[in-house]
Design an enzyme around this catalytic site. Structure first.
Site, mmCIF file in Angstrom:
data_model
loop_
_atom_site.group_PDB
_atom_site.id
_atom_site.type_symbol
_atom_site.label_atom_id
_atom_site.label_comp_id
_atom_site.label_asym_id
_atom_site.label_seq_id
_atom_site.Cartn_x
_atom_site.Cartn_y
_atom_site.Cartn_z
ATOM 1 N N ASP A 1 -16.486 4.694 6.937
ATOM 2 C CA ASP A 1 -16.145 5.348 8.200
ATOM 3 C C ASP A 1 -16.478 6.832 8.034
ATOM 4 O OD1 ASP A 1 -14.982 6.608 10.369
ATOM 5 O OD2 ASP A 1 -13.150 5.405 10.327
ATOM 6 N N ARG B 1 -14.109 9.614 9.537
ATOM 7 C CA ARG B 1 -12.914 9.811 8.708
ATOM 8 C C ARG B 1 -13.238 10.553 7.423
ATOM 9 N NH1 ARG B 1 -11.841 7.257 3.894
ATOM 10 N NH2 ARG B 1 -9.662 6.881 3.315
ATOM 11 N N GLY C 1 -1.079 8.033 -1.633
ATOM 12 C CA GLY C 1 -1.843 6.857 -1.223
ATOM 13 C C GLY C 1 -3.315 7.085 -1.486
ATOM 14 N N ASP D 1 -0.639 5.912 -6.025
ATOM 15 C CA ASP D 1 -0.834 4.721 -5.190
ATOM 16 C C ASP D 1 -0.130 3.543 -5.843
ATOM 17 O OD1 ASP D 1 -1.940 2.518 -3.571
ATOM 18 O OD2 ASP D 1 -3.394 4.010 -2.914
ATOM 19 N N ILE E 1 5.580 6.650 -3.958
ATOM 20 C CA ILE E 1 5.984 8.043 -4.116
ATOM 21 C C ILE E 1 7.508 8.159 -4.108
ATOM 22 C CG2 ILE E 1 5.896 8.569 -1.637
ATOM 23 C CD1 ILE E 1 4.845 10.911 -4.531
ATOM 24 N N GLU E 2 8.171 7.220 -3.420
ATOM 25 C CA GLU E 2 9.637 7.256 -3.358
ATOM 26 C C GLU E 2 10.285 6.822 -4.664
ATOM 27 O OE1 GLU E 2 8.081 6.440 0.806
ATOM 28 O OE2 GLU E 2 7.701 5.648 -1.193
ATOM 29 N N GLU F 1 -4.515 10.364 3.563
ATOM 30 C CA GLU F 1 -5.079 9.684 4.732
ATOM 31 C C GLU F 1 -4.082 8.588 5.079
ATOM 32 O OE1 GLU F 1 -5.849 7.253 6.896
ATOM 33 O OE2 GLU F 1 -7.629 6.428 5.904
ATOM 34 N N GLU G 1 2.138 1.204 10.283
ATOM 35 C CA GLU G 1 2.280 1.160 8.823
ATOM 36 C C GLU G 1 3.282 2.183 8.297
ATOM 37 O OE1 GLU G 1 -1.589 1.433 7.029
ATOM 38 O OE2 GLU G 1 -1.978 -0.708 7.276
ATOM 39 N N SER H 1 6.280 8.307 4.092
ATOM 40 C CA SER H 1 6.138 8.601 2.662
ATOM 41 C C SER H 1 5.593 10.007 2.435
ATOM 42 C CB SER H 1 5.221 7.572 1.997
ATOM 43 O OG SER H 1 5.784 6.280 2.073
ATOM 44 N N HIS I 1 -12.900 3.261 12.112
ATOM 45 C CA HIS I 1 -12.316 1.963 11.748
ATOM 46 C C HIS I 1 -10.945 1.762 12.409
ATOM 47 C CE1 HIS I 1 -9.943 4.332 8.868
ATOM 48 N NE2 HIS I 1 -9.178 3.277 8.716
#
Length: 521
Positions: free
Chosen positions: A226, A229, A253, A275, A303-304, A319, A328, A333, A469
């Site tokens: 993409d 993006r 992520g 991730d 990450i939490e 992203e 999502e 996060s 996308h």
């Protein structure tokens, strides 16, 4: 942490008269452990006994505590049994105290209780598994073998069930403690909210399906190809090197690590890429293949749930955008990472975003998707509309089917936004540009890299520009609305998370003479 009032905990049952009186059976239970010349001190009094079996028999009769019952109740392994014996001897607790203990976190859980209180204590030389097994073995010689095998199977099944329940309670306690710790971290930051949000409160097993979907290379290939993006992120970083020079960057992520590598090439001193999905193992190889392992550190985990190797970062890149921007709930996060790790004066990128709506007039699409069910090979299947209409559709909308100007319904600043802004209700007005039937409402989003940038970068996912996308999100109307050019279509939109699945969305439209809730999942 579990306490003695846990409603799920099982209380130690009182021993019945029958249990107290079955002295012969208990003697047979401990017979195998008899050893000559062995002196054992009772766990609850000063009485000296000549064997382990006699000591345990004494505890059952005189103190109304069956040690085997305690072992089974708390599913103690070798270490747990040793800790319990040493705890009893060290604290001189009563038998009634042990009987009242709930299942869950036990007072002898500390490693300190692995150290013997009495040297050469015969009770510490006893195998708890064999101890529990002797009762079944000795009983089998007295009863019907078929009934006994069945009884033993049921007993084993009950033990497994109790073990599973205990593990589940323990996992829940750990989860609660983690949330408590996270809340304390957030509340310690002046001006930061303490609400973790539904996504942060998900256990890892509850969130497995989401991260598994990003484990396959296919979705990453689609995103990398993409150009709108990927090149927007690249241009933002390469054209604003002063933003990244000698900075510590967190990539939330990271996927294949493309944004982390852009940041490294733009001059970042250190990049931490996080991730939870399996793709991070490929990212590690990719980073090494590009000789960036001295700058980029990759960490697997949510990450939490993890702890970064630094206290603060200067920049957070991610992203995180989903369909209709908020699908999502990955922004949750990013905001968590911001509240925990972003240094004063730092920034999240992209920093600004908005959601827009427009009216669509596409009679053919409406016929294919909705009116189709009214006559299917001569049969009326109109009842299917109740299942079809509420599902939002992600697809490319042709610009020529737009019949109104766009209207922004929500704007977010990722440096200041709070979780409550990710669920909202807004009125909107769509100025109609064509006299026709409105068959759907389309939603899309725009992204801005703005703060501190000498070369600002933006991109849109709308129908009027190069497709991405993300495509667009279409909310089909069961019955079209007749509109005229120059009029305004008034409505209200409500966006909220699905409480059962906080990564999915409910989107409700209030339009003239109708109200419809759509799911995006």
């Amino acid at each position: 942490m579990a306490d003695n009032t846990d409603p799920h905990a099982e209380e130690m049952p009182e021993l019945s008269d029958e249990d107290d009186g079955d002295v012969d059976g208990d003697e047979e239970q401990w017979q195998w452990m008899e050893e000559e010349g062995q002196t054992v001190i009772c766990l609850f009094c000063e009485k000296l006994l000549d064997s382990v079996s006699a000591t345990l028999q004494h505890c059952t009769v005189e103190h109304q505590l069956n040690v085997v019952d305690v072992i089974r109740k708390h599913c103690l392994d070798d270490y747990g049994y040793i800790k319990m014996i040493n705890f009893i001897r060290a604290t001189k607790c009563s038998a009634s105290y042990l009987m009242e203990l709930s299942e869950g976190l036990l007072p002898w859980d500390s490693e300190d209780f692995l150290k013997p209180v009495l040297q050469d204590d015969p009770l510490l030389q006893t195998d708890p598994e064999e101890l529990c097994g002797t009762e079944d073995t000795s009983s089998s010689s007295r009863g019907d073998s078929h009934s006994e095998v069945r009884r033993r199977a049921l007993t084993a099944e009950e033990r497994v069930q109790r073990s599973e329940e205990a593990v589940a309670r323990l996992m829940e306690d750990v989860h609660k403690l983690r949330l408590l710790a996270q809340g304390l971290v957030l509340n310690s930051e002046p001006g930061r909210g303490g609400n973790l949000g539904a996504v942060a409160e998900l256990r890892e097993d509850e969130d497995e399906a989401y991260f598994s979907s990003y484990g396959h290379y296919g979705i990453h290939e689609e995103m990398l190809k993409d150009k709108v993006r990927t090149e927007s992120y690249r241009d933002f970083m390469y054209k604003n090197p002063e933003v990244f020079r000698d900075k510590v960057v967190l990539d939330v992520g990271c996927g294949t690590g493309i944004l982390s590598m852009f940041a490294a090439r733009a001059g970042a001193k250190k990049v931490i890429a996080v991730d939870q999905s399996e793709i991070i193992y490929q990212a590690m190889d990719i980073v090494r293949s590009n000789q960036l392992e001295n700058i980029i550190t990759l960490i697997k985990g949510r990450i939490e749930d993890i702890k970064l190797p630094v206290e603060k970062v200067d920049i957070i890149i991610s992203e995180w955008m989903g369909y209709f921007l908020l699908f999502e709930s990955m922004l949750d996060s990013v905001l968590y990472a911001r509240d925990c790790y972003l240094a004063d004066g730092g920034s999240v990128y992209p920093d600004l975003c908005n959601i827009s709506l427009a009216a669509v007039g596409d009679a053919q699409k409406h016929q294919d998707r909705i009116a189709f069910w009214e006559d299917v090979y001569g049969f009326n299947m109109a009842c299917m509309k109740a299942a079809v209409v509420p599902e939002a559709v992600v697809e490319v909308v042709q610009a020529e089917t737009l019949i109104s100007e766009s209207a922004v319904v929500q704007t977010l600043d990722c440096n200041t936004a709070c979780l409550s802004e990710l669920e909202f209700t807004k009125d909107f007005l769509l100025k109609i540009t064509k006299t026709t039937d409105c068959t759907a409402i389309v939603g899309y989003f725009d992204i801005f890299f703005d703060k501190g940038c000498s070369n600002k970068v933006t991109f849109s996912t709308g129908p009027q520009v190069t497709k991405t996308h993300w495509k667009q999100t279409v909310f089909l109307l069961e019955k079209p609305i007749s509109v005229k050019a120059g009029e305004e279509l008034k409505g209200k939109i409500t966006v909220r998370k699905n409480k059962k699945d906080p990564r999915s969305l409910f989107v409700t439209f209030d339009l003239p003479d109708r109200k419809q809730t759509y799911t995006l999942q």
